[in-house]
Write a protein that holds these residues in place. Structure first.
Motif, mmCIF file in Angstrom:
data_model
loop_
_atom_site.group_PDB
_atom_site.id
_atom_site.type_symbol
_atom_site.label_atom_id
_atom_site.label_comp_id
_atom_site.label_asym_id
_atom_site.label_seq_id
_atom_site.Cartn_x
_atom_site.Cartn_y
_atom_site.Cartn_z
ATOM 1 N N GLU A 214 28.871 43.591 34.382
ATOM 2 C CA GLU A 214 29.462 44.660 35.392
ATOM 3 C C GLU A 214 29.485 43.983 36.044
ATOM 4 N N ALA A 215 28.274 42.960 36.846
ATOM 5 C CA ALA A 215 28.873 41.986 38.082
ATOM 6 C C ALA A 215 29.822 41.026 38.040
ATOM 7 N N LEU A 216 30.114 40.894 36.793
ATOM 8 C CA LEU A 216 31.237 39.302 36.460
ATOM 9 C C LEU A 216 32.288 40.025 36.631
ATOM 10 N N TYR A 217 32.847 41.709 35.879
ATOM 11 C CA TYR A 217 33.289 42.858 36.210
ATOM 12 C C TYR A 217 34.311 42.785 37.683
ATOM 13 N N LYS A 218 32.448 43.553 38.936
ATOM 14 C CA LYS A 218 33.191 43.851 39.845
ATOM 15 C C LYS A 218 33.753 42.559 40.747
ATOM 16 N N LYS A 219 33.256 41.813 40.364
ATOM 17 C CA LYS A 219 33.439 40.170 41.194
ATOM 18 C C LYS A 219 34.735 39.658 41.109
ATOM 19 N N TYR A 220 35.539 39.927 39.897
ATOM 20 C CA TYR A 220 36.983 39.717 39.449
ATOM 21 C C TYR A 220 37.551 40.452 38.974
ATOM 22 N N ALA A 221 37.360 41.115 38.625
ATOM 23 C CA ALA A 221 38.445 42.282 38.340
ATOM 24 C C ALA A 221 40.106 42.018 39.419
ATOM 25 N N ALA A 222 39.683 41.829 39.913
ATOM 26 C CA ALA A 222 40.420 42.291 41.674
ATOM 27 C C ALA A 222 41.944 40.994 41.107
ATOM 28 N N GLN A 223 40.771 39.393 40.732
ATOM 29 C CA GLN A 223 41.643 38.445 40.150
ATOM 30 C C GLN A 223 42.441 38.884 38.601
ATOM 31 N N TYR B 100 46.095 45.779 28.654
ATOM 32 C CA TYR B 100 45.867 44.751 29.302
ATOM 33 C C TYR B 100 46.390 43.641 29.485
ATOM 34 N N ALA B 101 47.747 43.613 29.154
ATOM 35 C CA ALA B 101 48.655 42.482 28.967
ATOM 36 C C ALA B 101 48.164 41.752 29.901
ATOM 37 N N GLY B 102 48.269 40.695 30.271
ATOM 38 C CA GLY B 102 48.565 39.668 31.689
ATOM 39 C C GLY B 102 46.771 40.287 32.274
ATOM 40 N N LYS B 103 46.242 40.568 31.596
ATOM 41 C CA LYS B 103 43.796 39.950 32.107
ATOM 42 C C LYS B 103 43.546 39.548 31.819
ATOM 43 N N LEU B 104 42.687 38.701 31.985
ATOM 44 C CA LEU B 104 41.865 38.143 30.758
ATOM 45 C C LEU B 104 41.037 38.918 30.414
ATOM 46 N N VAL B 105 40.322 38.743 29.310
ATOM 47 C CA VAL B 105 39.902 40.076 28.391
ATOM 48 C C VAL B 105 38.423 39.133 27.910
ATOM 49 N N LEU B 106 36.972 40.072 28.080
ATOM 50 C CA LEU B 106 36.164 39.911 27.747
ATOM 51 C C LEU B 106 35.872 40.886 26.997
ATOM 52 N N VAL B 107 35.760 40.599 25.027
ATOM 53 C CA VAL B 107 35.510 42.268 24.320
ATOM 54 C C VAL B 107 34.319 42.167 23.856
ATOM 55 N N VAL B 108 32.913 42.781 24.421
ATOM 56 C CA VAL B 108 32.331 42.749 23.729
ATOM 57 C C VAL B 108 30.988 43.964 22.607
ATOM 58 N N ILE C 251 34.802 31.738 32.610
ATOM 59 C CA ILE C 251 35.912 32.972 33.146
ATOM 60 C C ILE C 251 36.371 32.209 34.703
ATOM 61 N N MET C 252 36.242 31.900 35.811
ATOM 62 C CA MET C 252 36.551 30.910 36.820
ATOM 63 C C MET C 252 38.055 30.262 35.975
ATOM 64 N N ALA C 253 37.913 29.230 35.451
ATOM 65 C CA ALA C 253 38.505 28.322 35.624
ATOM 66 C C ALA C 253 39.979 29.538 34.374
ATOM 67 N N GLU C 254 39.195 30.014 33.551
ATOM 68 C CA GLU C 254 40.667 30.893 33.018
ATOM 69 C C GLU C 254 41.436 31.936 33.986
ATOM 70 N N LEU C 255 40.714 32.406 35.317
ATOM 71 C CA LEU C 255 41.558 33.312 36.216
ATOM 72 C C LEU C 255 41.511 31.648 37.023
ATOM 73 N N LYS C 256 41.855 30.597 37.482
ATOM 74 C CA LYS C 256 42.458 29.622 38.260
ATOM 75 C C LYS C 256 41.366 30.165 39.461
ATOM 76 N N ILE C 257 40.396 30.095 39.400
ATOM 77 C CA ILE C 257 39.560 30.536 40.541
ATOM 78 C C ILE C 257 38.972 28.860 41.280
#
Length: 160
Positions: A46-55, A22-30, A154-160
């Motif tokens: 799941e909604a967050l994952y689907k929405k931002y996985a591509a980013q 997962y290096a290079g990914k923003l990771v959310l551990v739960v 999450i959006m800020a960290e992904l720079k969206i």
């Protein structure tokens, strides 16, 4: 390589996974549970994952039975709850402990880096940790913090 990326965990299906994957990914551990008042958060995760996985967002679920015995099932029961009841498509790992002497190394590391208000203990199911693309822990979220409330960070960290 960061300490987070040096860790491993076993998937719900029994495969050893390196956090280096997962290096290079923003990771959310739960830490999750199937019979908890917070279990409906699976839908938001799941909604967050689907929405931002591509980013670059990755969500990792770690079932835990340490709080109110709210994850009593085996891997098949956990899989059924996650996949059938909530449509979870992000990676799920085998049931672990998050506190105490048998705490999984992923959670031991995250708690040491982001101890929270209980001095390094997890309070309850659905405590969340956000790890940067570089592998450094960024923020810890309480169980009552919904995935929707984390979206702007999450959006800020992904720079969206």
């Amino acid at each position: 390589m960061t300490p987070f990326h040096q860790l491993t965990a076993t998937s719900l299906s029994g495969q050893l996974i390196s956090m280096a994957d997962y290096a290079g990914k923003l990771v959310l551990v739960v830490n999750t549970a199937s019979h908890c008042g917070f279990t409906p958060q699976y839908t938001g995760l799941e909604a967050l994952y689907k929405k931002y996985a591509a980013q670059g967002l990755m969500v990792l679920g770690f079932p835990c039975n340490q709080f109110g015995k709210q994850e009593p099932g085996d891997a098949d029961a956990i899989s059924q709850t996650c996949h059938i009841n909530y449509g979870v498509s992000f990676p799920m790992f085998e049931k672990i402990e998050v506190n105490g002497a048998a705490a999984h190394p992923v959670f031991s590391y995250l708690k040491s880096e982001l101890p929270g208000v209980l001095g390094g203990r997890i309070k309850w199911n659905f405590t969340k940790f956000l790890i940067g693309r570089d592998g450094n822990p960024i923020k810890r979220f309480a169980p009552f913090t919904t995935p929707e409330k984390m979206e702007s960070i999450i959006m800020a960290e992904l720079k969206i």
